[in-house]
Write a protein that holds these residues in place. Structure first.
Motif, PDB file in Angstrom:
ATOM      1  N   GLN A 185       6.546   8.232   2.068  1.00  0.00           N
ATOM      2  CA  GLN A 185       7.019   9.092   1.073  1.00  0.00           C
ATOM      3  C   GLN A 185       7.882   8.144   0.192  1.00  0.00           C
ATOM      4  O   GLN A 185       8.057   8.407  -1.039  1.00  0.00           O
ATOM      5  CB  GLN A 185       7.481  10.227   1.538  1.00  0.00           C
ATOM      6  CG  GLN A 185       6.714  11.327   1.983  1.00  0.00           C
ATOM      7  CD  GLN A 185       5.512  11.717   0.837  1.00  0.00           C
ATOM      8  OE1 GLN A 185       6.021  12.131  -0.275  1.00  0.00           O
ATOM      9  NE2 GLN A 185       4.439  12.098   1.248  1.00  0.00           N
ATOM     10  N   LEU A 198       9.690   4.250  -0.356  1.00  0.00           N
ATOM     11  CA  LEU A 198       9.463   2.712  -0.290  1.00  0.00           C
ATOM     12  C   LEU A 198      11.168   2.205  -0.670  1.00  0.00           C
ATOM     13  O   LEU A 198      11.685   2.472  -1.677  1.00  0.00           O
ATOM     14  CB  LEU A 198       8.619   2.262  -1.261  1.00  0.00           C
ATOM     15  CG  LEU A 198       8.610   0.404  -1.429  1.00  0.00           C
ATOM     16  CD1 LEU A 198       8.005   0.310  -0.114  1.00  0.00           C
ATOM     17  CD2 LEU A 198       7.732   0.320  -2.491  1.00  0.00           C
ATOM     18  N   LYS A 214       0.699  -1.208   0.026  1.00  0.00           N
ATOM     19  CA  LYS A 214       0.024   0.025   0.030  1.00  0.00           C
ATOM     20  C   LYS A 214       0.912   1.322  -0.018  1.00  0.00           C
ATOM     21  O   LYS A 214       2.006   1.269   0.586  1.00  0.00           O
ATOM     22  CB  LYS A 214      -0.900  -0.075   1.218  1.00  0.00           C
ATOM     23  CG  LYS A 214      -1.971  -1.187   1.187  1.00  0.00           C
ATOM     24  CD  LYS A 214      -3.035  -0.866   0.156  1.00  0.00           C
ATOM     25  CE  LYS A 214      -4.074  -1.891  -0.051  1.00  0.00           C
ATOM     26  NZ  LYS A 214      -4.980  -1.443  -1.231  1.00  0.00           N
ATOM     27  N   LYS A 215       0.229   2.585  -0.531  1.00  0.00           N
ATOM     28  CA  LYS A 215       1.043   3.592  -0.615  1.00  0.00           C
ATOM     29  C   LYS A 215       0.958   4.130   0.637  1.00  0.00           C
ATOM     30  O   LYS A 215      -0.373   4.790   0.811  1.00  0.00           O
ATOM     31  CB  LYS A 215       0.506   4.392  -1.710  1.00  0.00           C
ATOM     32  CG  LYS A 215       1.241   5.917  -1.938  1.00  0.00           C
ATOM     33  CD  LYS A 215       0.723   6.388  -3.207  1.00  0.00           C
ATOM     34  CE  LYS A 215      -0.676   6.867  -3.209  1.00  0.00           C
ATOM     35  NZ  LYS A 215      -1.144   7.443  -4.362  1.00  0.00           N
ATOM     36  N   SER A 216       1.998   4.336   1.340  1.00  0.00           N
ATOM     37  CA  SER A 216       1.828   5.031   2.805  1.00  0.00           C
ATOM     38  C   SER A 216       2.865   5.873   2.833  1.00  0.00           C
ATOM     39  O   SER A 216       2.539   7.231   3.213  1.00  0.00           O
ATOM     40  CB  SER A 216       1.932   3.907   3.866  1.00  0.00           C
ATOM     41  OG  SER A 216       3.016   3.019   3.825  1.00  0.00           O
TER      42      SER A 216
END
Length: 405
Positions: free
Chosen positions: A293, A295, A289-291
């Protein structure tokens, strides 16, 4: 006389290389082809229609508005007669006219009126060849199926040195009408093609720009040259070649496992696939999931398929590929030596008109005691050239091995 029933329509345009076309006609006729010539007004400044008529044995056509010819719709008759239409030399102006569908003379009209495949052998100054407009035109023509023969590099009539020389007549004849001797008869060849996909999570992966076209062309050429072929392919949007055993895989590890399972009975191995060097250490079981800023992914090395095959106790004749963006010769020779290969084919993928996703390619082929430049050409034509070299060098190794028995 393998091509005695093949009709070649040769279009000659106004470049200095036109002086070579009587010899080109002779080379095509020597292969058995029927040759008819269409010459443009400017080309007559460089080569005599009478000379072309003498070597072809046919009347030369030069005028769209020829009253005698057009009484019988001569341009349509010529367009229907041709099995292949070759333009040599093809000037920058001619390529531009083809791109935009102009029909202001007999040759350009024929290009629109024929259903025969069209081949172009470019000839122009190196700067004209490199110009963005010319390269854009070439990309459009390739997308329409126009096949490129050359150009070569070298000294030009103007004194410049670089790409833009028309291929020599024998080279053009051999590409247009390739002899297909069964030089690989009785040989089993395993070829890898395409990219690999390295999963990040169930919906994402990393890959590269390889289309698989070169590897598939090699498989087709090898089969036509008489070999039994196993093609191990990463994910591509291509139809498997006829009469070729094709095994589809996804990741580098899949490709490695499949190659090692199939390599035992292979005489020759051609590693054309663009295999990912690294894969994510962790493959998430659920979508990430995009959480945050940023990765961060940790990568680990994939197995080196080419090296593992070359270092088998009894390895096949092993051919690698080197797709480089700089220092092509240095990197290719280093890979040839480091991985103990029999041969390596190197191409410059920084040139956007060849290599990945293109219909054309150009290769420099290296082996321990020599090298050969294969000029820009359609990948199917280039593949036949390369596999003939592979067959020749493979036979040399067999002869060398026999002397030590």
């Amino acid at each position: 006389m393998q091509f005695q029933n093949t009709n070649i329509l040769l279009g000659i345009t106004g470049g200095i290389a036109a002086y070579k076309t009587p010899d080109l006609v002779r080379k095509l006729v020597a292969k058995g082809a029927n040759v008819r010539v269409v010459i443009t007004r400017s080309a007559k400044e460089f080569v005599s229609p009478l000379a072309l008529q003498a070597v072809s044995g046919n009347t030369i056509s030069d005028d769209l508005l020829d009253k005698d010819a057009e009484a019988a719709m001569g341009h349509i008759e010529l367009a229907r007669w041709a099995d292949k239409l070759l333009i040599a030399p093809a000037t920058a102006n001619t390529l531009a006219k083809l791109t935009y569908g102009l029909a202001d003379d007999l040759l350009s009209t024929l290009c629109l009126a024929t259903s025969a495949p069209i081949y172009v052998a470019p000839a122009m100054n190196q700067q004209m060849w490199s110009a963005k407009a010319t390269q854009s035109n070439l990309a459009i023509l390739a997308s329409r199926g126009v096949q490129l023969l050359g150009p070569a590099q070298g000294e030009q009539a103007c004194g410049d040195v670089g790409p833009g020389r028309m291929l020599e007549p024998q080279e053009i004849a051999d590409l247009l009408l390739p002899d297909v001797p069964q030089v690989l008869a009785g040989k089993h060849i395993t070829i890898t093609a395409g990219p690999t996909r390295e999963d990040i999570d169930p919906v994402r992966y990393i890959t590269n720009h390889s289309s698989g076209k070169m590897g598939y062309a090699l498989a087709k050429a090898s089969q036509q040259l008489g070999a039994k072929v196993t093609l191990i392919s990463g994910p591509v949007d291509l139809t498997p070649p006829e009469n070729v055993k094709t095994i589809l895989v996804s990741s580098a590890q899949d490709m490695h496992n499949t190659v090692m399972q199939n390599i035992k009975d292979s005489d020759i191995f051609v590693a054309c696939a663009a295999v990912a060097d690294y894969r994510p250490k962790q493959n998430a079981t659920q979508k990430i999931k995009k959480s945050e800023q940023e990765l961060t992914l940790t990568f680990v090395k994939n197995p080196d398929i080419l090296s593992d095959v070359a270092h088998l106790p009894d390895p096949p004749f092993t051919v690698g590929f080197a797709a480089e963006t700089q220092n092509l010769r240095e990197y290719a020779l280093g890979k040839l030596s480091r991985k103990k290969l029999n041969m390596i084919a190197a191409n410059d993928v920084s040139n956007k008109t060849i290599g990945f996703n293109s219909e054309q390619n150009a290769l420099t082929v290296f082996w321990p005691k020599g090298e050969k430049q294969l000029n820009i050409a359609d990948k199917n034509l280039l593949a036949t050239q390369l596999m003939k070299i592979v067959a020749e060098k493979f036979e040399e190794t067999q002869t060398e091995d026999a002397t030590f028995v």
